[in-house]
Motif scaffolding. Structure first.
Motif, PDB file in Angstrom:
ATOM      1  N   LYS A 192       2.449 -13.159   3.556  1.00 29.61           N
ATOM      2  CA  LYS A 192       2.278 -12.742   2.163  1.00 29.61           C
ATOM      3  C   LYS A 192       0.801 -12.631   1.787  1.00 29.61           C
ATOM      4  N   ASN A 193      -0.076 -13.164   2.615  1.00 24.33           N
ATOM      5  CA  ASN A 193      -1.513 -13.159   2.331  1.00 24.33           C
ATOM      6  C   ASN A 193      -2.275 -12.129   3.161  1.00 24.33           C
ATOM      7  N   GLU A 194      -1.553 -11.166   3.724  1.00 21.54           N
ATOM      8  CA  GLU A 194      -2.186 -10.136   4.542  1.00 21.54           C
ATOM      9  C   GLU A 194      -3.106  -9.269   3.674  1.00 21.54           C
ATOM     10  N   VAL A 195      -4.296  -8.951   4.185  1.00 15.05           N
ATOM     11  CA  VAL A 195      -5.255  -8.114   3.465  1.00 15.05           C
ATOM     12  C   VAL A 195      -5.506  -6.845   4.270  1.00 15.05           C
ATOM     13  N   CYS A 196      -5.473  -5.693   3.603  1.00 18.44           N
ATOM     14  CA  CYS A 196      -5.651  -4.424   4.306  1.00 18.44           C
ATOM     15  C   CYS A 196      -7.113  -4.230   4.714  1.00 18.44           C
ATOM     16  N   GLY A 197      -7.343  -3.304   5.640  1.00 18.56           N
ATOM     17  CA  GLY A 197      -8.685  -3.047   6.132  1.00 18.56           C
ATOM     18  C   GLY A 197      -9.639  -2.581   5.047  1.00 18.56           C
ATOM     19  N   GLN A 198      -9.132  -1.777   4.103  1.00 24.78           N
ATOM     20  CA  GLN A 198      -9.977  -1.277   3.022  1.00 24.78           C
ATOM     21  C   GLN A 198     -10.518  -2.418   2.168  1.00 24.78           C
ATOM     22  N   CYS A 199      -9.672  -3.395   1.858  1.00 25.60           N
ATOM     23  CA  CYS A 199     -10.107  -4.528   1.034  1.00 25.60           C
ATOM     24  C   CYS A 199     -11.047  -5.456   1.806  1.00 25.60           C
ATOM     25  N   LEU A 200     -10.863  -5.525   3.121  1.00 22.05           N
ATOM     26  CA  LEU A 200     -11.771  -6.334   3.930  1.00 22.05           C
ATOM     27  C   LEU A 200     -13.175  -5.725   3.965  1.00 22.05           C
ATOM     28  N   LYS A 201     -13.231  -4.394   4.054  1.00 17.82           N
ATOM     29  CA  LYS A 201     -14.521  -3.705   4.101  1.00 17.82           C
ATOM     30  C   LYS A 201     -15.166  -3.616   2.727  1.00 17.82           C
ATOM     31  N   HIS A 202     -14.350  -3.260   1.732  1.00 17.67           N
ATOM     32  CA  HIS A 202     -14.867  -3.053   0.373  1.00 17.67           C
ATOM     33  C   HIS A 202     -13.952  -3.780  -0.627  1.00 17.67           C
ATOM     34  N   PRO A 203     -14.135  -5.060  -0.801  1.00 17.64           N
ATOM     35  CA  PRO A 203     -13.285  -5.817  -1.740  1.00 17.64           C
ATOM     36  C   PRO A 203     -13.332  -5.212  -3.144  1.00 17.64           C
ATOM     37  N   PRO A 204     -12.183  -5.011  -3.775  1.00 16.38           N
ATOM     38  CA  PRO A 204     -12.174  -4.442  -5.127  1.00 16.38           C
ATOM     39  C   PRO A 204     -12.681  -5.436  -6.169  1.00 16.38           C
ATOM     40  N   ARG A 205     -12.899  -4.963  -7.354  1.00 13.88           N
ATOM     41  CA  ARG A 205     -13.424  -5.823  -8.428  1.00 13.88           C
ATOM     42  C   ARG A 205     -12.337  -6.717  -9.021  1.00 13.88           C
ATOM     43  N   PHE A 206     -11.066  -6.417  -8.731  1.00 16.48           N
ATOM     44  CA  PHE A 206      -9.986  -7.272  -9.220  1.00 16.48           C
ATOM     45  C   PHE A 206      -9.540  -8.226  -8.112  1.00 16.48           C
ATOM     46  N   GLN A 207      -8.857  -9.313  -8.510  1.00 13.77           N
ATOM     47  CA  GLN A 207      -8.508 -10.372  -7.549  1.00 13.77           C
ATOM     48  C   GLN A 207      -7.188 -10.122  -6.829  1.00 13.77           C
ATOM     49  N   ASN A 208      -6.181  -9.617  -7.542  1.00 15.78           N
ATOM     50  CA  ASN A 208      -4.896  -9.324  -6.900  1.00 15.78           C
ATOM     51  C   ASN A 208      -4.126  -8.324  -7.743  1.00 15.78           C
ATOM     52  N   SER A 209      -3.034  -7.822  -7.197  1.00 13.15           N
ATOM     53  CA  SER A 209      -2.243  -6.814  -7.906  1.00 13.15           C
ATOM     54  C   SER A 209      -0.760  -7.047  -7.655  1.00 13.15           C
ATOM     55  N   THR A 210       0.048  -6.528  -8.580  1.00 17.17           N
ATOM     56  CA  THR A 210       1.503  -6.627  -8.493  1.00 17.17           C
ATOM     57  C   THR A 210       2.104  -5.255  -8.759  1.00 17.17           C
ATOM     58  N   CYS A 211       2.881  -4.748  -7.810  1.00 20.95           N
ATOM     59  CA  CYS A 211       3.529  -3.447  -7.963  1.00 20.95           C
ATOM     60  C   CYS A 211       4.989  -3.559  -7.523  1.00 20.95           C
ATOM     61  N   LEU A 212       5.814  -2.665  -8.045  1.00 21.88           N
ATOM     62  CA  LEU A 212       7.244  -2.690  -7.737  1.00 21.88           C
ATOM     63  C   LEU A 212       7.610  -1.773  -6.574  1.00 21.88           C
ATOM     64  N   PHE A 213       7.044  -0.559  -6.573  1.00 20.46           N
ATOM     65  CA  PHE A 213       7.511   0.480  -5.660  1.00 20.46           C
ATOM     66  C   PHE A 213       6.361   1.162  -4.927  1.00 20.46           C
ATOM     67  N   ILE A 214       6.708   1.815  -3.814  1.00 23.22           N
ATOM     68  CA  ILE A 214       5.826   2.801  -3.203  1.00 23.22           C
ATOM     69  C   ILE A 214       6.009   4.090  -4.006  1.00 23.22           C
ATOM     70  N   TYR A 215       4.920   4.799  -4.236  1.00 23.29           N
ATOM     71  CA  TYR A 215       4.990   5.987  -5.082  1.00 23.29           C
ATOM     72  C   TYR A 215       5.565   7.176  -4.301  1.00 23.29           C
ATOM     73  N   LYS A 216       6.869   7.263  -4.273  1.00 20.95           N
ATOM     74  CA  LYS A 216       7.569   8.401  -3.708  1.00 20.95           C
ATOM     75  C   LYS A 216       8.933   8.494  -4.383  1.00 20.95           C
ATOM     76  N   LYS A 217       9.669   9.569  -4.099  1.00 25.93           N
ATOM     77  CA  LYS A 217      10.951   9.784  -4.765  1.00 25.93           C
ATOM     78  C   LYS A 217      11.916   8.646  -4.468  1.00 25.93           C
ATOM     79  N   PRO A 218      12.775   8.276  -5.452  1.00 33.49           N
ATOM     80  CA  PRO A 218      12.881   8.831  -6.799  1.00 33.49           C
ATOM     81  C   PRO A 218      11.948   8.183  -7.828  1.00 33.49           C
ATOM     82  N   THR A 219      11.163   7.172  -7.416  1.00 33.46           N
ATOM     83  CA  THR A 219      10.266   6.516  -8.373  1.00 33.46           C
ATOM     84  C   THR A 219       9.269   7.496  -8.976  1.00 33.46           C
TER      85      THR A 219
END
Length: 258
Positions: free
Chosen positions: A80-107
């Motif tokens: 649950k604590n896995e961090v993607c390569g993009q965040c490892l290279k360039h950490p965002p200004r926010f600490q964490n995020s919560t999302c429900l879905f991947i952005y594809k149909k039907p969402t």
């Protein structure tokens, strides 16, 4: 003031449902029971999710993702604590995020209907699901305030509402966190991010937001409908950090696989 007895209220609703069966918000099909428990979300207050069991199965639920930016990861990811390569290279200004879905149909279709076809009931349903997931995420220490990503006044007049604010209203009711809709201001009428190439999106959002008061040491939950490249969120974070915000978290309905 008269109070309707619970049994009469239940009977009235049952009769109404027989005459006009509830319809799924995804496929618009009628079904008998619309009270569903999804995953580990605990639905309370007699909340009824208008989505049929078939559509629950086909929704692109975000199961494995970066613990910081929610970028989708392979479903074989177990931590649950896995961090993607993009965040490892360039950490965002926010600490964490919560999302429900991947952005594809039907969402993606539902979000389009919410934003451009005034299906505001979708903001209620998505807001409730987000609140349930946020409650699970924070457990005890919740953010101090909710801040929906603002629209420029020109865009707000055209659309008639801010979808991020509508989502935030349901989260506020469920988590009892106040909404701040005045301090973060969109000062430039930027082009919609979806209409321009990804490489131009950062410059499109540069200096697009300002914060007009001191928010020193506050923990803020920034709310939007979709996180794509993250440049809109980043521009908001710049303004909030200048105002003294201590911690910024983000939540959205969906996350693109970027």
């Amino acid at each position: 003031m008269s109070i309707i007895p619970p049994k009469l209220k239940y009977l009235t609703k049952h009769c109404f449902d027989l005459l006009l069966p509830p319809r799924c918000i995804v496929c618009n099909g009628a079904f008998k029971s619309n009270v569903l428990i999804l995953n580990s979300f605990q639905h309370t207050n007699n909340y009824q999710l208008h989505i049929c069991s078939y559509c629950v199965d086909i929704m692109p639920w975000l199961k494995s993702c970066c613990s910081i930016c929610s970028n989708p990861l392979p479903e074989t990811t177990t931590s649950k604590n896995e961090v993607c390569g993009q965040c490892l290279k360039h950490p965002p200004r926010f600490q964490n995020s919560t999302c429900l879905f991947i952005y594809k149909k039907p969402t993606s279709i539902l979000i389009t209907q919410l934003k451009f076809h005034h299906r505001l009931i979708l903001a209620y349903h998505f807001g409730y699901l987000l609140a349930a997931k946020l409650k699970e995420h924070y457990a005890v220490h919740f953010p101090d305030i909710l801040i929906p990503v603002p629209l420029h006044p020109q865009r707000l007049r055209q659309r008639g509402f801010n979808q991020a604010l509508e989502i935030a209203k349901t989260i506020r009711r469920q988590l009892h966190i106040s909404i701040d809709k005045t301090n973060l201001i969109r000062t430039r009428a930027t082009r919609p991010q979806s209409e321009i190439p990804a490489k131009q999106r950062r410059s499109n959002m540069k200096n697009a937001f300002v914060c007009n008061s001191n928010l020193k040491n506050l923990h803020v939950l920034l709310i939007d409908d979709v996180i794509t490249t993250g440049h809109t969120i980043d521009a908001c974070c710049v303004a909030l950090q200048k105002a003294g915000v201590k911690q910024i978290d983000v939540c959205a309905i969906a996350r693109t696989n970027f």
